[in-house]
Design a protein around this motif. Structure first.
Motif, mmCIF file in Angstrom:
data_model
loop_
_atom_site.group_PDB
_atom_site.id
_atom_site.type_symbol
_atom_site.label_atom_id
_atom_site.label_comp_id
_atom_site.label_asym_id
_atom_site.label_seq_id
_atom_site.Cartn_x
_atom_site.Cartn_y
_atom_site.Cartn_z
ATOM 1 N N ASN A 265 0.735 -1.053 0.096
ATOM 2 C CA ASN A 265 -0.050 -0.035 0.164
ATOM 3 C C ASN A 265 0.846 1.355 -0.041
ATOM 4 N N ASP A 266 1.884 1.438 0.546
ATOM 5 C CA ASP A 266 2.966 2.265 0.607
ATOM 6 C C ASP A 266 3.450 2.688 -0.731
ATOM 7 N N ILE A 267 3.792 1.737 -1.476
ATOM 8 C CA ILE A 267 4.419 1.545 -2.652
ATOM 9 C C ILE A 267 3.253 2.348 -3.698
ATOM 10 N N VAL A 268 2.034 1.751 -3.679
ATOM 11 C CA VAL A 268 0.647 2.226 -4.362
ATOM 12 C C VAL A 268 0.791 3.741 -4.047
ATOM 13 N N GLY A 269 0.877 4.073 -2.799
ATOM 14 C CA GLY A 269 0.722 5.767 -2.416
ATOM 15 C C GLY A 269 1.667 6.370 -3.141
ATOM 16 N N HIS A 270 2.860 6.054 -3.004
ATOM 17 C CA HIS A 270 3.964 6.693 -3.875
ATOM 18 C C HIS A 270 3.701 6.758 -5.275
ATOM 19 N N GLN A 271 3.463 5.632 -5.870
ATOM 20 C CA GLN A 271 3.176 5.658 -7.238
ATOM 21 C C GLN A 271 1.868 6.708 -7.641
ATOM 22 N N ALA A 272 0.954 6.503 -6.957
ATOM 23 C CA ALA A 272 -0.143 7.554 -7.085
ATOM 24 C C ALA A 272 0.267 8.880 -7.060
ATOM 25 N N VAL A 273 0.980 9.448 -6.080
ATOM 26 C CA VAL A 273 1.338 10.722 -5.995
ATOM 27 C C VAL A 273 2.341 11.241 -7.293
ATOM 28 N N GLU A 274 3.105 10.273 -7.559
ATOM 29 C CA GLU A 274 3.874 10.663 -9.016
ATOM 30 C C GLU A 274 2.961 10.530 -10.073
ATOM 31 N N ALA A 275 1.902 9.763 -10.174
ATOM 32 C CA ALA A 275 1.330 9.434 -11.340
ATOM 33 C C ALA A 275 0.256 10.763 -11.390
ATOM 34 N N GLY A 276 -0.137 11.372 -10.267
ATOM 35 C CA GLY A 276 -0.887 12.715 -10.265
ATOM 36 C C GLY A 276 -0.346 13.662 -10.597
ATOM 37 N N THR A 277 1.144 13.839 -10.473
ATOM 38 C CA THR A 277 2.003 14.888 -10.864
ATOM 39 C C THR A 277 2.099 14.650 -12.560
ATOM 40 N N ASN A 278 2.408 13.560 -12.858
ATOM 41 C CA ASN A 278 2.396 13.044 -14.354
ATOM 42 C C ASN A 278 1.275 13.917 -15.014
ATOM 43 N N ALA A 279 0.098 13.434 -14.541
ATOM 44 C CA ALA A 279 -1.227 13.732 -14.896
ATOM 45 C C ALA A 279 -1.171 15.368 -14.918
ATOM 46 N N GLN A 280 -0.817 15.991 -14.136
ATOM 47 C CA GLN A 280 -0.963 17.514 -14.083
ATOM 48 C C GLN A 280 -0.105 18.165 -15.062
ATOM 49 N N ILE A 281 1.148 17.495 -15.222
ATOM 50 C CA ILE A 281 2.055 17.784 -16.231
ATOM 51 C C ILE A 281 1.254 18.041 -17.588
ATOM 52 N N GLU A 282 0.844 16.723 -17.962
ATOM 53 C CA GLU A 282 0.015 16.386 -19.190
ATOM 54 C C GLU A 282 -1.072 17.304 -19.430
ATOM 55 N N LEU A 283 -1.829 17.455 -18.425
ATOM 56 C CA LEU A 283 -2.900 18.493 -18.470
ATOM 57 C C LEU A 283 -2.522 19.893 -18.968
ATOM 58 N N ALA A 284 -1.411 20.384 -18.109
ATOM 59 C CA ALA A 284 -0.935 21.757 -18.470
ATOM 60 C C ALA A 284 -0.157 21.859 -19.849
ATOM 61 N N ALA A 285 0.158 20.442 -20.466
ATOM 62 C CA ALA A 285 0.552 20.791 -21.869
ATOM 63 C C ALA A 285 -0.784 20.940 -22.718
ATOM 64 N N TRP A 286 -1.965 20.089 -22.533
ATOM 65 C CA TRP A 286 -2.772 20.442 -23.381
ATOM 66 C C TRP A 286 -3.700 21.639 -23.271
ATOM 67 N N GLY A 287 -3.590 22.421 -21.924
ATOM 68 C CA GLY A 287 -3.667 23.743 -21.693
ATOM 69 C C GLY A 287 -2.899 24.821 -22.497
ATOM 70 N N GLN A 288 -1.753 24.398 -22.447
ATOM 71 C CA GLN A 288 -0.873 25.223 -23.227
ATOM 72 C C GLN A 288 -1.167 25.380 -24.742
ATOM 73 N N LYS A 289 -1.426 24.177 -25.441
ATOM 74 C CA LYS A 289 -1.755 24.139 -26.780
ATOM 75 C C LYS A 289 -3.258 24.804 -27.034
ATOM 76 N N LEU A 290 -4.055 24.786 -26.107
ATOM 77 C CA LEU A 290 -5.268 25.456 -26.412
ATOM 78 C C LEU A 290 -5.124 26.939 -26.374
ATOM 79 N N VAL A 291 -4.408 27.586 -25.457
ATOM 80 C CA VAL A 291 -4.064 28.798 -25.259
ATOM 81 C C VAL A 291 -3.420 29.249 -26.366
ATOM 82 N N ASN A 292 -2.534 28.387 -27.068
ATOM 83 C CA ASN A 292 -1.672 28.870 -28.226
ATOM 84 C C ASN A 292 -2.364 28.681 -29.523
ATOM 85 N N GLY A 293 -3.502 28.263 -29.366
ATOM 86 C CA GLY A 293 -4.530 28.205 -30.480
ATOM 87 C C GLY A 293 -4.288 26.741 -31.400
ATOM 88 N N GLU A 294 -3.353 26.173 -30.985
ATOM 89 C CA GLU A 294 -3.073 24.650 -31.703
ATOM 90 C C GLU A 294 -4.001 23.745 -31.822
#
Length: 417
Positions: A265-294
């Motif tokens: 469970n500790d390892i799952v928790g560690h992975q969940a935090v890192e996976a959440g950070t990766n999801a936020q990075i992916e979300l920011a990339a989509w947002g930037q593309k939308l702002v740039n009109g891409e």
């Protein structure tokens, strides 16, 4: 959870032959074992079960045992067994080499070197089920997989022993041992997904609907190595024709290398935090593309996921493992004041132990337990007895998660007819 009902079929074939050649005896042998498990009769549809089909473990083995006595005092025994598994598709060898030397009628020394391996196991090899978790925090889906090609656990052991009879009524046996075990494994998380379910709304400033989405758990071999060092002594003492004493004591220390102190469970928790950070990075990339009109808002996916496969870097070496007590032993007396009456007090004891598991750490106190049984043989067919267990009422738990066991007094008779 999937059903634990399975149909089981077993086939066992074995043949051995004793071949005596004077000072040498040889026993070659072959064996075949097949164990099949099938849960399809107990599930509503394929995918709801634990195995979801018939699964089979096959073991074909050849063995040989050689016993050589070059002199009356010297003896060598060598045994070798090779096992071919279907899963893992590999050959595992186990062996035992024993030598003993009789110094005289009252003193014998011995040495042993051996290797043993764990057999292939259903859960490690064939686990295949989806657990839709209820009444627990997210993630709610856990997918379990076995690994048909995992390595089997092996243990190498060295033992040195000495047996002596200093007087005709006293026998003492002392041994020292050292063993190393490798090839451990467990069902552990390989990756955890984190999902953002409303990415466009988040980009537009709304709160996120986001949580860990799923976990993939597979049987993994671990780099863990166990090293155990210890010694034992046992004593048999015929005090007189009415009284016999027996005792034994073992002391040991087990240390671990490449030990991961975090649970699943500790390892799952560690992975969940890192996976959440990766999801936020992916979300920011989509947002930037939308702002740039891409891209247009319709191009933003309905779900954005992040994944993590990493484990925390918390490996320990030379870690003292305490699940086995550092000492344990026992004492007993057999007293026959008359031919028909036997009094048998017994005691066993062990030191503190600590069980570490994925849910908690459980400490088990050291304990001294005293038992006594008195029996009276009325005749060759009838014996009466009274038996006191845990006479001192030491009711502390003896195993993690188990009940406390108070003292008990039992009585009864044995009758043969």
């Amino acid at each position: 959870m999937p059903t634990d009902n399975v149909d089981n079929e077993q086939i066992n074939l074995q043949a051995e032959y004793d071949w005596n050649l004077g000072k040498v005896s040889i026993r070659p042998g072959v064996s075949y074992q097949s164990m099949s498990y099938d849960d399809t009769e107990y599930i509503a549809e394929i995918g709801n079960g634990y195995l979801n089909k018939e699964r089979t473990i096959d073991i074909l083995a050849g063995s040989a045992r050689v016993d050589y006595r070059p002199t009356d005092k010297l003896r060598f025994v060598a045994a070798l067994r090779a096992e071919q598994y279907n899963h893992p598709d590999d050959i595992y060898a186990s062996w035992q080499f024993v030598s003993s030397y009789k110094i005289n009628d009252n003193n014998i020394i011995r040495a042993v070197y051996s290797r043993a391996n764990q057999s292939s196991f259903l859960v490690n090899t064939y686990s295949n089920y989806t657990w839709n978790v209820a009444n627990m925090p997210y993630p709610r889906v856990m997918q379990f997989h076995g690994d048909p090609n995992h390595d089997l656990k092996t243990m190498d052991m060295i033992e040195l022993g000495y047996r002596t009879r200093p007087t005709k009524n006293l026998l003492i046996d002392i041994e020292a041992f050292y063993n190393v075990s490798e090839g451990f494994g467990a069902l552990m998380p390989t990756y955890t997904d984190y999902a953002i379910y409303n990415p466009l709304d988040v980009i537009m400033g709304q709160p996120a609907i986001a949580r860990p989405d799923s976990i993939n758990i597979q049987y993994l071999n671990l780099e863990l190595k166990s090293k155990q060092l210890g010694a034992s002594i046992s004593i048999d003492w015929v005090i007189n024709e009415k009284l016999v004493a027996n005792g034994h004591l073992t002391i040991q220390q087990t240390k671990l290398d490449n030990y991961q102190p975090l649970n699943r469970n500790d390892i799952v928790g560690h992975q969940a935090v890192e996976a959440g950070t990766n999801a936020q990075i992916e979300l920011a990339a989509w947002g930037q593309k939308l702002v740039n009109g891409e891209i247009t808002p319709g191009d933003v996916p309905a779900i954005i996921k992040g994944t993590s496969t990493s484990w925390p870097a918390t490996i320990h070496n030379n870690y003292e493992h305490q699940s086995t007590p550092s000492y344990f032993g026992g004492l007993s007396l057999t007293y026959r004041p008359i031919k028909k009456l036997e009094i048998l007090p017994q005691a066993y004891f062990y030191g503190e132990q600590v069980l570490e598991n994925q849910y908690s750490t459980e400490a088990i106190e050291g304990k001294f337990l005293l038992n006594a049984k008195v029996s009276y043989k009325a005749n060759s067919n009838l014996t009466f007895y009274i038996n006191g267990r845990n006479i001192l009422n030491m009711d502390a738990r003896e195993f993690a998660f188990m009940d406390e066991i108070p003292g008990m007094v039992l009585g009864g008779l044995n009758f043969k007819f």
